[in-house]
Design an enzyme around this catalytic site. Structure first.
Site, PDB file in Angstrom:
ATOM      1  N   CYS A  33     -10.815   3.325 -29.772  1.00 31.02           N
ATOM      2  CA  CYS A  33     -11.857   3.955 -29.854  1.00 31.02           C
ATOM      3  C   CYS A  33     -12.639   4.282 -28.742  1.00 31.02           C
ATOM      4  O   CYS A  33     -13.776   3.804 -28.599  1.00 31.02           O
ATOM      5  CB  CYS A  33     -12.761   3.279 -31.126  1.00 31.02           C
ATOM      6  SG  CYS A  33     -11.866   3.391 -32.463  1.00 31.02           S
ATOM      7  N   TYR A  69       1.489  -2.222 -12.202  1.00 30.05           N
ATOM      8  CA  TYR A  69       0.189  -2.205 -12.556  1.00 30.05           C
ATOM      9  C   TYR A  69       0.016  -1.531 -14.035  1.00 30.05           C
ATOM     10  O   TYR A  69      -0.759  -0.665 -14.511  1.00 30.05           O
ATOM     11  CB  TYR A  69      -0.574  -1.442 -11.740  1.00 30.05           C
ATOM     12  CG  TYR A  69      -0.621  -2.035 -10.326  1.00 30.05           C
ATOM     13  CD1 TYR A  69      -1.223  -3.280 -10.068  1.00 30.05           C
ATOM     14  CD2 TYR A  69      -0.013  -1.200  -9.123  1.00 30.05           C
ATOM     15  CE1 TYR A  69      -1.079  -3.939  -8.892  1.00 30.05           C
ATOM     16  CE2 TYR A  69       0.178  -1.856  -7.769  1.00 30.05           C
ATOM     17  CZ  TYR A  69      -0.493  -3.216  -7.600  1.00 30.05           C
ATOM     18  OH  TYR A  69      -0.324  -3.573  -6.382  1.00 30.05           O
ATOM     19  N   GLY A  87       0.896  -1.422  -0.328  1.00 27.82           N
ATOM     20  CA  GLY A  87       0.151  -0.007   0.118  1.00 27.82           C
ATOM     21  C   GLY A  87       0.781   1.378  -0.010  1.00 27.82           C
ATOM     22  O   GLY A  87       0.055   2.390  -0.197  1.00 27.82           O
ATOM     23  N   GLY A 106       4.098  -3.825  -3.610  1.00 28.37           N
ATOM     24  CA  GLY A 106       4.126  -4.265  -4.895  1.00 28.37           C
ATOM     25  C   GLY A 106       4.520  -2.911  -5.621  1.00 28.37           C
ATOM     26  O   GLY A 106       5.479  -2.592  -6.292  1.00 28.37           O
ATOM     27  N   ARG A 107       3.878  -1.733  -5.638  1.00 28.48           N
ATOM     28  CA  ARG A 107       3.803  -0.593  -6.378  1.00 28.48           C
ATOM     29  C   ARG A 107       5.370  -0.024  -6.066  1.00 28.48           C
ATOM     30  O   ARG A 107       5.989   0.523  -6.740  1.00 28.48           O
ATOM     31  CB  ARG A 107       2.778   0.253  -5.848  1.00 28.48           C
ATOM     32  CG  ARG A 107       2.907   1.604  -6.938  1.00 28.48           C
ATOM     33  CD  ARG A 107       1.756   2.666  -6.432  1.00 28.48           C
ATOM     34  NE  ARG A 107       0.264   2.209  -5.958  1.00 28.48           N
ATOM     35  CZ  ARG A 107      -0.594   1.948  -6.985  1.00 28.48           C
ATOM     36  NH1 ARG A 107      -0.505   2.628  -8.385  1.00 28.48           N
ATOM     37  NH2 ARG A 107      -1.530   1.574  -6.704  1.00 28.48           N
TER      38      ARG A 107
END
Ligand code: LLP
Length: 411
Positions: A341, A370, A237, A274-275
């Site tokens: 699109c 991510y 986190g 993670g991040r």
């Protein structure tokens, strides 16, 4: 790790433009040194003897990235059989793997039980029952931490908030004692701890402090009721600086806070970043196809889209965008958009960049986490290949899937 030499963006000591010439665009480019440096920071601020860093594989599951982290001694937090398989194949031992997620299937649980992973983070009563039955039939008890939802606002984007009572994650703290009692009756379950993860991209310490205090209080209550709590999994986190004006506290302060509150309990700590390990270690390199003059805006239409990097479309996320080759002249205002699109297929609006022309390359920064993992084939575009730069060399660690291969998947 990403810096300019003269006017050219480099990753470590390789020119991004030179890599692009060989790989083609769009592609993700990761710096091995950046990943190692960040992992080392984690092992410095947390005591390796009583803390296990379980990298959250969901952030970037490329096998070469996992291999690099495995070499450094990382464990893994996985959320599927696929991630479990990748982590094991990369050399992360089962004894360092935790399995999170609200929807573990029978076959996923069996796979993890057979491999004897360190811990299942169980998120509901029915999941506990299923795990008990499977563990009994495999003949090996499952080590479990119950994930508790503390109803704390992480003060991050609502779509990556996980610790509020309306979120699907974890068991309400008020039912914790009850479920630990239930677990005690299950012969296939061996509870060893508590887990908590309140959200992602947190840039303030206060919600973490509330969560750690909630963990400490619950540990006390459970121990008083006779439960052996040896492991505290504090989730991931911690955010990164995306350049959007919300910078997170230094890792050192986050760790000090966690340790101040939790060390006195004498538990093994599990951290699932993670991040904060991968985010700043990667960029997405894309080529400008057209400079289009609209009525009100100037659009840089690039060859990467929301199918390659979903974060701006899904969370209105800000990513810095840099020219791979700096140009001269006064900055201009551009919208950087993809070919998909959908109006939401936009990486940036009203962004100031030095004058850009067709064929120029742009780097979408801080996309190591991510990014590639959330890619899709939407609009039947191939996924972006991935490149890992390590000690002056680059390796393609995920090939570009050609049109023929893409078409061959379906019938
Ligand atoms: N542990 C659990 C149980 C998690 O659910 C997550 C992330 C982590 C650890 C790792 O959190 P981190 O350290 O990376 O913040 N796609 C979103 C992020 C989703 C995060 C999901 N869970 C994004 O692009 O911002």
């Amino acid at each position: 790790m990403f810096h300019y030499q003269a006017d050219l963006l480099h990753c470590e000591n390789l020119s991004v433009e030179a890599v692009a010439r060989q790989v083609g665009t769009p592609f993700y480019c990761y710096s091995a040194e950046a990943i190692r440096t960040r992992f080392r920071e984690y092992t410095t601020v947390f005591e390796p003897d009583n803390a296990l860093i379980c990298y959250a594989v969901k952030a970037n599951s490329n096998p070469s990235v996992l291999g690099l982290l495995a070499e450094m001694g990382s464990g893994a937090d996985v959320v599927s059989a696929g991630e479990l398989h990748s982590a094991l194949a990369a050399g992360i031992p089962a004894s360092k793997i935790v399995f999170s997620g609200v929807g573990k299937t029978v076959s996923e649980m069996n796979f993890a039980l057979e491999r004897g992973i360190f811990q299942f983070n169980v998120e509901s009563e029915p999941e506990l029952e299923r795990l008990n039955q499977l563990a009994l039939s495999v003949g090996k008890p499952a080590r479990v931490s119950i994930r508790v939802n503390p109803d704390i606002d992480a003060r991050t984007h609502r779509k990556i908030t996980t610790g509020k009572s309306e979120n699907k994650f974890g068991i309400p703290a008020s039912r914790a004692i009850e479920i630990y009692e239930q677990a005690r009756q299950f012969k296939g379950i061996e509870t060893q701890g508590i887990s908590m993860h309140i959200g992602s991209q947190l840039t303030r310490l206060r919600p973490f402090e509330q969560a750690f205090n909630a963990l400490a209080a619950l540990t006390g209550q459970l121990r008083a009721a006779g439960h052996d709590i040896r492991v505290l999994d504090i989730g991931g986190g911690l955010g990164i600086d995306y350049g959007d004006g919300h910078s997170p506290p230094p890792l050192e302060r986050y760790a000090r806070l966690a340790r101040q509150i939790l060390d006195p309990l004498g538990c093994r700590l599990i951290i699932e970043p993670g991040r904060s390990l991968l985010g700043t270690a990667g960029i997405l390199v894309t080529e400008i196809q057209y400079v289009k003059q609209g009525q009100e805006r100037t659009f840089l239409i690039v060859d990467a889209g929301m199918n390659h990097l979903l974060r701006p479309a899904l969370y209105d996320a800000w990513h810095d965008i840099l020219p791979v080759r700096k140009t001269q002249g006064k900055t201009l205002e551009y919208d950087v958009v993809g070919p998909i699109c959908e109006t939401g297929d936009s990486f940036a609006t009203k962004r100031r960049l030095s004058p850009m022309t067709q064929g120029d390359l742009l780097a979408v920064m801080n996309t190591g986490a991510y990014g590639a993992v959330m890619g899709s084939f939407y609009n039947s575009h191939p996924l972006a290949p991935e490149v890992l730069i390590d000690q002056g060399e680059f390796r393609i660690v995920r090939k570009r899937i050609g049109l023929a291969q893409m078409i061959a998947m379906d019938s």
